[in-house]
Design an enzyme around this catalytic site. Structure first.
Site, PDB file in Angstrom:
ATOM      1  N   PRO A   2      31.431-100.444 -52.776  1.00 41.49           N
ATOM      2  CA  PRO A   2      31.111-100.859 -54.127  1.00 41.49           C
ATOM      3  C   PRO A   2      30.838 -99.700 -55.056  1.00 41.49           C
ATOM      4  O   PRO A   2      29.920 -98.920 -54.843  1.00 41.49           O
ATOM      5  CB  PRO A   2      29.848-101.705 -53.941  1.00 41.49           C
ATOM      6  CG  PRO A   2      29.415-101.487 -52.526  1.00 41.49           C
ATOM      7  CD  PRO A   2      30.240-100.412 -51.946  1.00 41.49           C
ATOM      8  N   GLU A   3      31.634 -99.610 -56.091  1.00 40.32           N
ATOM      9  CA  GLU A   3      31.389 -98.670 -57.167  1.00 40.32           C
ATOM     10  C   GLU A   3      31.073 -99.507 -58.401  1.00 40.32           C
ATOM     11  O   GLU A   3      30.913-100.716 -58.295  1.00 40.32           O
ATOM     12  CB  GLU A   3      32.626 -97.783 -57.374  1.00 40.32           C
ATOM     13  CG  GLU A   3      33.046 -97.039 -56.110  1.00 40.32           C
ATOM     14  CD  GLU A   3      34.249 -96.140 -56.296  1.00 40.32           C
ATOM     15  OE1 GLU A   3      34.451 -95.646 -57.416  1.00 40.32           O
ATOM     16  OE2 GLU A   3      34.983 -95.931 -55.325  1.00 40.32           O
ATOM     17  N   HIS A  89      24.414-108.577 -39.272  1.00 38.40           N
ATOM     18  CA  HIS A  89      23.972-107.510 -40.160  1.00 38.40           C
ATOM     19  C   HIS A  89      23.299-108.029 -41.428  1.00 38.40           C
ATOM     20  O   HIS A  89      23.270-107.345 -42.444  1.00 38.40           O
ATOM     21  CB  HIS A  89      25.148-106.610 -40.525  1.00 38.40           C
ATOM     22  CG  HIS A  89      25.779-105.957 -39.333  1.00 38.40           C
ATOM     23  ND1 HIS A  89      25.089-105.072 -38.541  1.00 38.40           N
ATOM     24  CD2 HIS A  89      26.996-106.098 -38.769  1.00 38.40           C
ATOM     25  CE1 HIS A  89      25.879-104.678 -37.554  1.00 38.40           C
ATOM     26  NE2 HIS A  89      27.034-105.290 -37.670  1.00 38.40           N
ATOM     27  N   ARG A 107      26.620-101.043 -42.183  1.00 36.04           N
ATOM     28  CA  ARG A 107      26.306 -99.619 -41.974  1.00 36.04           C
ATOM     29  C   ARG A 107      24.899 -99.247 -42.426  1.00 36.04           C
ATOM     30  O   ARG A 107      24.444 -98.140 -42.148  1.00 36.04           O
ATOM     31  CB  ARG A 107      27.351 -98.751 -42.684  1.00 36.04           C
ATOM     32  CG  ARG A 107      28.686 -98.812 -41.968  1.00 36.04           C
ATOM     33  CD  ARG A 107      29.736 -98.028 -42.690  1.00 36.04           C
ATOM     34  NE  ARG A 107      29.581 -96.595 -42.526  1.00 36.04           N
ATOM     35  CZ  ARG A 107      30.405 -95.703 -43.064  1.00 36.04           C
ATOM     36  NH1 ARG A 107      31.403 -96.094 -43.812  1.00 36.04           N
ATOM     37  NH2 ARG A 107      30.210 -94.435 -42.856  1.00 36.04           N
ATOM     38  N   ARG A 144      28.349 -77.743 -66.833  1.00 40.87           N
ATOM     39  CA  ARG A 144      28.354 -77.659 -65.375  1.00 40.87           C
ATOM     40  C   ARG A 144      29.395 -76.668 -64.877  1.00 40.87           C
ATOM     41  O   ARG A 144      30.439 -76.492 -65.499  1.00 40.87           O
ATOM     42  CB  ARG A 144      28.668 -79.045 -64.767  1.00 40.87           C
ATOM     43  CG  ARG A 144      27.730 -80.135 -65.209  1.00 40.87           C
ATOM     44  CD  ARG A 144      26.380 -79.934 -64.587  1.00 40.87           C
ATOM     45  NE  ARG A 144      25.536 -81.100 -64.834  1.00 40.87           N
ATOM     46  CZ  ARG A 144      24.866 -81.733 -63.872  1.00 40.87           C
ATOM     47  NH1 ARG A 144      24.926 -81.324 -62.626  1.00 40.87           N
ATOM     48  NH2 ARG A 144      24.120 -82.772 -64.169  1.00 40.87           N
TER      49      ARG A 144
END
Length: 264
Positions: A2-3, A89, A107, A144
């Site tokens: 998921p983004e 899970h 996970r 940056r």
DNA sequence: ATCGGTACCTGCACGC
DNA sequence: TGCGTGCAGGTACCGA
């Protein structure tokens, strides 16, 4: 999995829970609770009404009436589901006055925990990529000194972009993943900004990308995976020029790109 | 203060 | 069939 687009889709699919009251919380995993005490958290959640559901980058923040927050991150394999059954899970089950909310994560890279205060982690995030002004984005970019792929994945720079959308945005902008950000002029910054906005907007409209098993809270798959131009297309022809798509590691993440269309 | 690499977890696809 | 390897949308933490 998921983004930003997937998390946005999930957040929208649970928007109907605003106003519901939590009757009971069953918290099974301490790992996703980030060290918190399951019983104490369950007690804090019990009886509270859901006041607001917001997305911050890849986080979902559930504000509770009377104070307190439920912070959720789906990690790589997290799912929020409005219906069971609970599985091997499933780490959290909220029983509501109408309906249920399950948190499932094989996970266990995600989190699902109660916080009395506004979570400090959210303050460390950069701006939303669909809200930031171009001028601020371009200025931050030039400040940056790093490789653009690594920077797009840095949640303190912009929040919500992950491996899929970083690769897709760079391809659309014609920028090589190893390009140095400090050398970005206005034109490249503009192309990247426009590509980022376009790819995220299109992906939200498509309900996100279901690469392996992503589904929203009602179990529906997204279909933006059919629009990926480089992500996981190693060896396949570039859709623009036909050159085979290449893969390399940047910041220990797979990066997919067209060696001809994307220049450094 | 920034970075790049590694660790954390489970499951899957693949070659042998 | 089983075993080892590499890979997977995530972030946190460690040194340099």
């Amino acid at each position: 999995m998921p983004e930003l687009p997937e998390v946005e889709t999930v957040a929208r699919s649970i928007a109907r829970l605003v106003g519901r009251r939590i009757l009971a919380a069953e918290l099974r995993s301490t790992r996703v609770l980030r060290g918190g005490d399951p019983d104490a958290m369950a007690a804090r959640l019990r009886g509270r009404r859901i006041a607001r559901i917001q997305r911050y980058g890849k986080f979902i923040l559930v504000s509770l009436e009377g104070g307190g927050y439920l912070l959720i991150h789906l990690g790589m394999t997290g799912r929020l589901l409005l219906a069971g059954p609970a599985g091997k899970h499933t780490h959290a089950i909220l029983t509501l006055d109408r309906g249920t909310l399950l948190y499932d994560d094989s996970r266990q890279f995600g989190c699902f925990y109660f916080s009395e205060e506004f979570p400090p982690r959210l303050r460390k995030l950069g701006p939303e990529p669909l809200e930031v002004r171009f001028e601020d984005f371009a200025a931050a970019l030039r400040r940056r000194h790093t490789r653009i792929k690594a920077l797009l994945l840095n949640q303190a720079f912009v929040r919500g972009i992950g491996n899929i959308y970083a690769d897709e945005a760079l391809f659309r902008a014609g920028i090589h993943p190893l390009a140095q950000t400090s050398r970005f002029g206005g034109a490249r910054a503009r192309r990247l900004f426009d590509a980022m906005v376009a790819v995220l907007s299109e992906a939200i409209a498509a309900g996100g990308s279901s690469v392996s098993d992503y589904v929203d809270a009602r179990g529906r798959k997204g279909f933006f995976q059919f629009s990926h131009r480089v992500y996981q297309r190693t060896g396949e022809p570039c859709l623009t020029c036909g050159t085979p798509i290449r893969r390399l590691l940047v910041a220990a993440r797979s990066s997919h790109f067209c060696p001809r269309c994307q220049k450094r």
